[in-house]
Design a protein around this motif. Structure first.
Motif, PDB file in Angstrom:
ATOM      1  N   VAL A   1      -2.499  -1.156  -6.366  1.00  0.00           N
ATOM      2  CA  VAL A   1      -1.418  -0.190  -6.574  1.00  0.00           C
ATOM      3  C   VAL A   1      -2.026   1.177  -6.859  1.00  0.00           C
ATOM      4  N   LEU A   2      -3.029   1.189  -7.725  1.00  0.00           N
ATOM      5  CA  LEU A   2      -3.635   2.454  -8.116  1.00  0.00           C
ATOM      6  C   LEU A   2      -4.573   2.994  -7.045  1.00  0.00           C
ATOM      7  N   SER A   3      -5.362   2.087  -6.418  1.00  0.00           N
ATOM      8  CA  SER A   3      -6.331   2.600  -5.453  1.00  0.00           C
ATOM      9  C   SER A   3      -5.630   3.173  -4.226  1.00  0.00           C
TER      10      SER A   3
ATOM     11  N   LEU B   1     -11.783   1.285   1.894  1.00  0.00           N
ATOM     12  CA  LEU B   1     -12.002   2.032   0.662  1.00  0.00           C
ATOM     13  C   LEU B   1     -11.133   1.533  -0.485  1.00  0.00           C
ATOM     14  N   THR B   2      -9.887   1.202  -0.180  1.00  0.00           N
ATOM     15  CA  THR B   2      -8.964   0.955  -1.293  1.00  0.00           C
ATOM     16  C   THR B   2      -8.490  -0.485  -1.398  1.00  0.00           C
TER      17      THR B   2
ATOM     18  N   PRO C   1     -12.269  -3.587  -1.789  1.00  0.00           N
ATOM     19  CA  PRO C   1     -12.970  -3.694  -3.081  1.00  0.00           C
ATOM     20  C   PRO C   1     -12.145  -4.356  -4.178  1.00  0.00           C
ATOM     21  N   VAL C   2     -10.820  -4.281  -4.089  1.00  0.00           N
ATOM     22  CA  VAL C   2     -10.019  -4.830  -5.184  1.00  0.00           C
ATOM     23  C   VAL C   2      -9.329  -6.132  -4.800  1.00  0.00           C
TER      24      VAL C   2
ATOM     25  N   LEU D   1      -2.581   4.328  -4.111  1.00  0.00           N
ATOM     26  CA  LEU D   1      -1.867   5.530  -4.552  1.00  0.00           C
ATOM     27  C   LEU D   1      -2.829   6.707  -4.637  1.00  0.00           C
ATOM     28  N   ALA D   2      -3.999   6.464  -5.225  1.00  0.00           N
ATOM     29  CA  ALA D   2      -4.977   7.544  -5.380  1.00  0.00           C
ATOM     30  C   ALA D   2      -5.381   8.086  -4.016  1.00  0.00           C
ATOM     31  N   PHE D   3      -5.649   7.178  -3.073  1.00  0.00           N
ATOM     32  CA  PHE D   3      -6.060   7.615  -1.748  1.00  0.00           C
ATOM     33  C   PHE D   3      -4.954   8.409  -1.063  1.00  0.00           C
TER      34      PHE D   3
ATOM     35  N   LEU E   1      -4.831  -3.900  -8.913  1.00  0.00           N
ATOM     36  CA  LEU E   1      -5.504  -2.607  -8.895  1.00  0.00           C
ATOM     37  C   LEU E   1      -5.213  -1.853  -7.599  1.00  0.00           C
TER      38      LEU E   1
ATOM     39  N   SER F   1       0.816  -1.208   0.000  1.00  0.00           N
ATOM     40  CA  SER F   1       0.000   0.000   0.000  1.00  0.00           C
ATOM     41  C   SER F   1       0.851   1.259   0.000  1.00  0.00           C
TER      42      SER F   1
END
Lengths: 600, 285, 274
Positions: free
Chosen positions: B95-97, B80-81, B84-85, B99-101, B93, B34
């Motif tokens: 990696v992106l979720s 949240l991150t 779900p994935v 990172l976005a958070f 995914l 994460s």
């Protein structure tokens, strides 16, 4: 002949809504808008558009890395940094004599290409997150070095950007320069995207093992892509430095990486137009809505989270109306074995695959313990045995995943190297997998075309520039793939996204993909699993016909009735050894086999 | 000079080690790497300065509040991150979720706290010079964390359940272990460890939103080199990294230090992708 | 969650009955249906349907073997029943509907699943492995139930403070079975406990089944070694191509032949019978 030419045309389209838009028209409109923009004589708008073009030059290359190859390169802003400082420093004479600006820009592209490969190399070995972290680390370090290396970069104070002389001098001249380069970047990457290299990248992304089995060498391909993406990033950097007129390390924030990345994801993976529009919109949006500027990165990140959680396929998926149209409910797979001679061509030589004295250990466990096996062209050879008896392991030895401790593997007398899965296709050894490994996001036709990757003759550069040999490759491969699809009975689904197919249809897609290779040897790993009785019967007929066309077929299967129905020879494994071998009748009445199969 | 290299290097190294442990604790429970680890470290400093310096809250209470915020953020990260994935973990995914958070939180920090590095209050005026508390505090935090985790894993049932889930998630579920709750608990724990790192290191690193990406990377290096999931590797690697960085900074300058760390990171991972002490990967076919 | 609270006490009560050696028949007074009743169960992985419309039942204290060629779906069936894999269709234990895809609740309800390949936690001691198996058991009785589970396997009891990594494969398998026993399940499902074990150890593990049956615990055994399995069970089901193709008593004389026909398909070549 005639009955096949029709479906070949029918299946010609590429994927999705954006796919159809990509048919020229939208590009022409975009191009005209770009050419005509200076007529408005609004220099502010010109600057914004120039920025969008520059970003797209970088993103076009990054799109191949992220959207096609699926490598999470989140720190690609470092290429922009490198290109910008290289161009600026060389043009300003901070390193040696002053370079001509255009030459300095080329050097920026060169440096980008080199570091693109350096940063990209870990993707060949490392897991996804490690690679993402490497690119992020590189971006962090590029900024730190830019801060610290004052002689060249001017440190925190910064350095003036290069000024391009006539004809691309600042103002509309520079605007057209960036426009031109963006157009070139689009053309090049679109050519790659629709070539066998593009399909191979997508295959590496979604079905790596199947890609290897189709003869796709991941390292070589990725190095080429990183080279290209790095060069484009470096050139974008040089342009960026000129646009900014003065650059400091602050200009290359990690947030820019996020912008590039999200532009691509919004547009959808495996598309060119989508990411181009995505990049354009993300660049322009904060300029139009001024209060958003401060929050723009936050919104980009929120958008990224939303896309990942709600529509991982990007906006393109959402708008992909054509692939949401319901398929016919009760579809039947009706193979046409009569087409096989045309698919497979002349298999005159009787292939002989010979395994001799194979021993393979996993840790202390003897997976294969002295196995001799011969697979003859024109025959179906069944391989059965209880769980853990070494069936799939044997198949994986032939496919080149394992190196046995002892033993030899020969094809028609010449040694086949172990542990080299991607050379199997050159030896025309094809296989299918226990769980079908197809690219769900690509069309059925594209999936099948992946199987014929090794038959192409054009080089990467030829594909990039869409030269004649590349176009011939594409036409031949497309026709072969349609023919193979017709043979397995799926030509009506050629243009459908593969992930919409039923499980049984995917099994036949895999066989079609294998057939495109014109295999001398075809290995099927439990092809009947999950099929209905009727489908198994048709599958059996197809497999038998494939062997009769001259191909050597190795069939690993649990369905005893199928094995006894279509095999010419059956080998029974138990504990990594041959328990019995012979005709189906001999095996069927072999007491030991029956008890091993039932449990002793 | 040697004293300051050692004291500063060890202290920064302890912060890296704690961020590394943060990665580990999240990874063990979920197989997810994460990007929020660096974010937690950054927030430990910013929130600490906010509570204690700006809002004038008592240091002990402020510290507890920072840890509580870390735990909450850890739980939010999981809900949240990660969750779900998790079903399609092979798509990476997360990696992106994550990172976005992390970026969203970083941007809020940049806007609300400012983009300038701000000082962190002196908590315990004990020691001076190279024995200053800002040097030994991160080391103490690191020692306490390691000791606490050791106690948890050795002497409590829930700690053993953490180990069990990390070793074989499938078997753990089959036994009826509450996998989801254990994962949430792990993320809350990671949240506290991450903010602890930032809080104790903030006198050196300051309360600065930009610490996020630096901690993300330098906290990951020891973990990647020492093998994912190994806290011992994270501590040894983190301290070594801190010392190496400081020594290089003093002796040959910052450019070399940054480039050398990156080069070592890439070369080691290319030669041994599973880390120096890690186990090799499973079969793919 | 609410549902769990509602039926948990009932479960505990029945289990205490078993411990005190009450006759299994008493339980059936609660409901007329057998201990385990599976109906209309289908399951698979992604698009692949492995099991179609499975129905089977097991009485209280009964030992049943689930046989079938590999690839038939035996392991998948156990997973679907214990909630490790989502399913459609009903699984009822003692008249209570088992929740779908919730292994924790399923274990708590009294259905233990010892998964294939003796997957114990190698970095923990045997004792810790067993304590974890009793995670849902109240702390006050957990230690005692661990001891009771260990009583089945004296050689594991002797090594209770050793890390599981030091055990042999057979001992790990015994530990895994012991893990299944800690919660005092009403139904114990064992997935190929003999795999990779020497014949002597197989006998040791399978002997535990006889003991269990005597104490009133029902057992569902997936096993490749048919003769060994038949020696310890009352009844068999055979699974082939994702469906139950045979149900029979274990002592039926013609069983091997019937099994063979069921596996290879009735219509296939049958030189054996000729």
């Amino acid at each position: 002949m005639t009955e096949i030419t029709t479906p070949i045309r029918a299946g010609g389209a590429s994927t999705g809504w954006l796919g159809r838009l990509e048919g020229k028209l939208s590009w022409i409109l975009l191009g005209l808008a770009g050419l005509a923009l200076p007529l408005l004589d609004d220099s502010y708008m010109g600057t914004i558009a120039t920025r969008a073009y520059i970003y797209w030059v970088l993103s076009a290359g990054l799109n191949l890395v992220v959207g096609y190859a699926g490598q999470i390169a989140i720190g690609w802003v470092s290429m922009l940094t490198l290109g910008a400082y290289t161009t600026a420093a060389l043009a300003a004479g901070r390193v040696g004599p002053e370079w001509p600006v255009y030459l300095a820009l080329l050097a920026g592209g060169g440096v980008g290409a080199v570091f693109g490969v350096v940063v990209g190399l870990p993707a060949l070995r490392l897991r996804t997150f490690y690679f993402a972290m490497t690119t992020l680390g590189f971006a962090t370090i590029a900024t730190q070095v830019a801060l610290a290396w004052k002689d060249v970069t001017g440190g925190g104070v910064g350095t003036p950007g290069p000024v391009f002389p006539w004809p691309f001098d600042p103002g509309w001249g520079f605007y057209y320069f960036c426009f031109l380069l963006a157009a070139v970047a689009t053309w090049i990457t679109a050519n790659i995207g629709s070539s066998r290299y593009g399909r191979a990248l997508v295959a590496i992304r979604d079905a790596e093992v199947a890609a290897e089995a189709s003869g796709i060498a991941k390292p070589r391909l990725l190095v080429l892509i990183f080279l290209l993406a790095g060069a484009l990033g470096g050139i974008a950097g040089g342009l960026f430095a000129s646009l900014q007129s003065y650059i400091t390390p602050d200009a290359f924030t990690f947030e820019m990486s996020v912008l590039f990345f999200i532009g691509i994801l919004i547009g959808g993976r495996g598309s060119i137009l989508g990411p181009a529009l995505g990049t354009l919109i993300l660049t322009v949006l904060p300029e139009i809505a001024a209060p958003l500027v401060q929050w723009s990165t936050f919104l980009y990140a929120a958008l990224l989270l939303l896309i990942v959680l709600v529509i991982p396929g990007g906006i393109a998926d959402l708008l992909d109306y054509r692939n949401r149209r319901p398929l016919e409910q009760h579809r039947e797979i009706v193979p046409r074995p009569d087409l096989l001679p045309r698919v497979l061509g002349d298999q005159n030589a009787r292939t002989l695959i010979a395994l001799k004295g194979i021993r393979l250990h996993f840790g202390g466990v003897k997976a294969i313990d002295g196995l001799d096996l011969e697979i003859h062209g024109g025959e179906v050879h069944g391989l059965i045995g209880p769980n853990g008896s070494g069936k799939t392991t044997t198949l994986n030895v032939v496919s080149g995943y394992y190196r046995p401790r002892e033993g030899s593997l020969r094809v028609d007398g010449s040694d086949l190297p172990f542990e080299r899965p991607h050379v199997r296709a050159q030896w025309r050894i094809a296989r299918t997998f226990q769980t079908p490994r197809v690219v769900g996001a690509a069309s059925v036709l594209e999936n099948v075309m992946i199987g014929g990757t090794v038959h192409g003759h054009g080089t990467f550069a030829e594909s990039m520039l869409s030269l004649p040999r590349h176009r011939l490759d594409e036409r031949v491969l497309r026709e072969a793939a349609m023919l193979a699809l017709a043979t397995v009975g799926l030509e009506s689904l050629a243009s459908v996204r593969a992930d919409r197919l039923q499980h049984s249809e995917l099994r036949f897609v895999e066989i079609a993909r294998a057939l495109v290779l014109r295999p001398a040897c075809l290995m099927l790993d439990e092809p009947a699993a999950g099929l209905s009785a009727e489908e198994i019967r048709r599958l059996g007929g197809l497999i038998k016909a494939i062997s009769r066309a001259g191909t050597a077929v190795l069939l690993v299967e649990h369905h005893a009735d199928l094995i006894f129905d279509i095999c010419d020879r059956v080998t029974v494994l138990n504990l990594g050894k041959v328990l019995a071998a012979g005709t189906p009748e001999e095996i069927r009445s072999h007491r030991e086999v029956v008890s091993a199969y039932l449990g002793a | 000079m040697l004293q300051s290299i050692v004291s500063y290097g060890l202290a920064v190294g302890a912060v890296y080690a704690l961020i590394g442990i943060t990665y580990n604790v999240m990874y063990s429970a979920s197989r997810v790497f994460s990007f929020t680890a660096g974010m937690l470290g950054m927030l430990g400093g910013v929130l600490g300065a906010l509570f204690i310096q700006k809002m004038g809250i008592n240091a002990v209470l402020g510290f507890v509040m920072v840890l509580a915020c870390g735990a909450v953020l850890g739980i939010v990260t999981e809900l949240l991150t990660v969750r779900p994935v998790l079903k399609s973990i092979e798509q990476h995914l997360y990696v992106l979720s994550t990172l976005a958070f992390a970026l969203m939180i970083q941007q809020v920090t940049a806007i609300e706290w400012g983009t300038e590095a701000q000082p962190f209050p002196v908590l315990l005026p004990i020691g001076e010079g190279w024995l200053d508390q800002k040097f030994w505090l991160p080391l103490l935090a690191c020692a306490v964390t390691i000791g606490g985790l050791e106690f948890l894993y050795r002497y409590t049932l829930i700690g053993r359940a953490f180990l069990a889930i990390a070793e074989d998630n499938y078997a753990a579920r089959a036994l009826g272990l509450p996998e989801t709750w254990l994962r949430i608990a792990s993320f809350a724990l990671a949240g506290m460890i991450g903010t602890l790192a930032g809080f104790t290191g903030a006198q050196m690193l300051l309360a600065f939103f930009g610490n996020q990406s630096i901690l993300n990377f330098y906290g990951f290096v020891p973990v990647a080199l020492g093998g994912m999931g190994s806290n011992r590797g994270a501590v040894i690697g983190g301290l070594a990294l801190g010392l190496f960085q400081q020594a290089a900074n003093f002796l040959v300058g910052g450019i070399f230090a940054a480039v050398a760390v990156f080069a070592v990171f890439i070369v080691v991972l290319l030669l041994r992708p599973e880390g120096i002490a890690g186990a090799s990967t499973a079969r793919r076919v | 969650m609410i549902m769990m609270r509602a039926w948990r006490p009932a479960v505990r009560k029945t289990m205490t009955h078993h411990c005190s050696g009450a006759a299994p028949a008493q339980e059936d007074a609660m409901s007329s249906e057998p201990l385990l009743q599976v109906s209309g169960l289908s399951a698979g992985y992604g698009k692949i349907v492995v099991l179609r419309d499975i129905a089977l039942s097991i009485g209280a204290g009964e030992a049943v073997a689930l046989l079938g060629p590999n690839g038939a779906g035996k392991t998948t069936l156990l997973r679907a029943m214990s909630g490790l894999l989502p399913r459609s269709g009903q699984v009822r234990l003692g008249g209570q509907e088992m929740p779908n895809a919730n292994p924790r609740a399923t274990v708590a309800a009294g259905m233990a699943h010892v998964v294939e390949g003796h997957r114990v936690f190698t970095q923990l001691t045997c004792h810790d492995n067993l304590l974890l198996a009793g995670y849902g058991v109240p702390g006050a009785v957990r230690a005692r139930q661990v001891d009771e589970a260990l009583a089945f396997f004296p050689e594991i009891a002797a090594k209770r403070n050793d890390k599981a990594v030091t055990l042999s494969g057979g001992q790990q398998q015994m530990l895994a079975v012991a893990q299944g026993l800690v919660g005092k399940p009403r139904l114990l499902m064992l997935d190929e406990p003999s795999a990779g074990l020497s014949p002597v150890l197989v006998d040791r593990v399978l002997a535990a089944i006889t003991q269990l049956r005597a104490s009133g615990t029902a057992v569902l055994l997936v096993e490749q070694l048919i003769e060994k399995a038949l020696a310890v069970v009352d009844r068999v089901y055979a699974l082939a191509r994702g469906s139950i193709v045979l149900e029979a008593r274990a002592d039926e004389a013609d069983l091997p032949n019937r099994l063979e026909r069921a596996y290879f398909g009735e219509g296939a070549h049958a030189p054996l019978d000729a």
